[in-house]
Motif scaffolding. Structure first.
Motif, PDB file in Angstrom:
ATOM      1  N   GLY A 168      -5.238   5.177   5.690  1.00 21.11           N
ATOM      2  CA  GLY A 168      -5.512   6.116   6.779  1.00 21.11           C
ATOM      3  C   GLY A 168      -5.028   5.606   8.125  1.00 21.11           C
ATOM      4  N   THR A 169      -5.212   4.328   8.380  1.00 19.62           N
ATOM      5  CA  THR A 169      -4.730   3.724   9.616  1.00 19.62           C
ATOM      6  C   THR A 169      -3.212   3.603   9.599  1.00 19.62           C
ATOM      7  N   ARG A 229     -11.524   0.249   0.838  1.00 18.33           N
ATOM      8  CA  ARG A 229     -10.720  -0.498   1.804  1.00 18.33           C
ATOM      9  C   ARG A 229      -9.259  -0.040   1.765  1.00 18.33           C
ATOM     10  N   TYR A 230      -8.758   0.219   0.567  1.00 10.58           N
ATOM     11  CA  TYR A 230      -7.385   0.702   0.394  1.00 10.58           C
ATOM     12  C   TYR A 230      -7.178   1.983   1.204  1.00 10.58           C
ATOM     13  N   VAL A 232       0.844  -1.198   0.000  1.00  8.65           N
ATOM     14  CA  VAL A 232       0.000   0.000   0.000  1.00  8.65           C
ATOM     15  C   VAL A 232       0.882   1.253   0.000  1.00  8.65           C
ATOM     16  N   LEU A 233       1.903   1.278   0.832  1.00 11.17           N
ATOM     17  CA  LEU A 233       2.787   2.442   0.869  1.00 11.17           C
ATOM     18  C   LEU A 233       3.537   2.621  -0.452  1.00 11.17           C
ATOM     19  N   ARG A 234       4.001   1.541  -1.024  1.00 11.46           N
ATOM     20  CA  ARG A 234       4.708   1.638  -2.313  1.00 11.46           C
ATOM     21  C   ARG A 234       3.769   2.108  -3.422  1.00 11.46           C
ATOM     22  N   LEU A 235       2.554   1.588  -3.418  1.00 12.99           N
ATOM     23  CA  LEU A 235       1.588   1.991  -4.434  1.00 12.99           C
ATOM     24  C   LEU A 235       1.238   3.462  -4.280  1.00 12.99           C
ATOM     25  N   GLU A 236       1.047   3.900  -3.054  1.00  8.62           N
ATOM     26  CA  GLU A 236       0.715   5.306  -2.807  1.00  8.62           C
ATOM     27  C   GLU A 236       1.870   6.208  -3.226  1.00  8.62           C
ATOM     28  N   ASN A 237       3.076   5.750  -3.031  1.00  8.91           N
ATOM     29  CA  ASN A 237       4.241   6.523  -3.452  1.00  8.91           C
ATOM     30  C   ASN A 237       4.317   6.593  -4.972  1.00  8.91           C
TER      31      ASN A 237
END
Length: 125
Positions: free
Chosen positions: A76-77, A70-71, A42-47
């Motif tokens: 957010g968490t 859900r993503y 998730v962090l890599r995709l957001e980056n």
């Protein structure tokens, strides 16, 4: 709740130059060991996709096999976790600032609506 991430976790598109390695970034590697595979992806995709887009939504559904809702719940968490901050400080700091800005804007709009509502009520009386 476990997510099957066979191709997302091993997809070379997610392996960026900031992928943790113990030799290069020991703190980042330690942080990565405390994050689940899903959280790291998730962090890599957001980056990789910092803005909302159809392409990003497609990657979320296809690679992670979760809904975009859900993503963003996971993201957010995740940005509240110290491990995420250690894993990618620049990204998490940016997302926290964005979250704070949006919350401030929502609060300001709510206060304006309440003020207008009170003024309307006073005129009615």
């Amino acid at each position: 709740m476990g997510y099957a991430l066979p191709h997302a976790v091993h997809d070379p598109h997610y392996e960026t130059s900031d992928t943790p390695s113990r030799e290069a970034h020991p703190d980042q590697a330690d942080a990565a060991s405390n994050l689940s595979d899903l959280e790291q992806v998730v962090l890599r995709l957001e980056n990789q996709f910092p803005r909302h887009s159809a392409r990003k939504n497609e990657r979320i559904r296809r690679d992670l096999r979760i809904s975009t809702t859900r993503y963003y719940q996971i993201l957010g968490t995740l940005i509240e976790k110290p491990e995420a901050l250690a894993f990618d400080p620049t990204l998490v700091a940016r997302l926290r600032r964005l979250q704070h800005t949006r919350a401030s804007e929502r609060l300001a709009r709510r206060e304006i609506r309440q003020s207008l509502s009170r003024a309307t009520q006073e005129k009615i009386r």
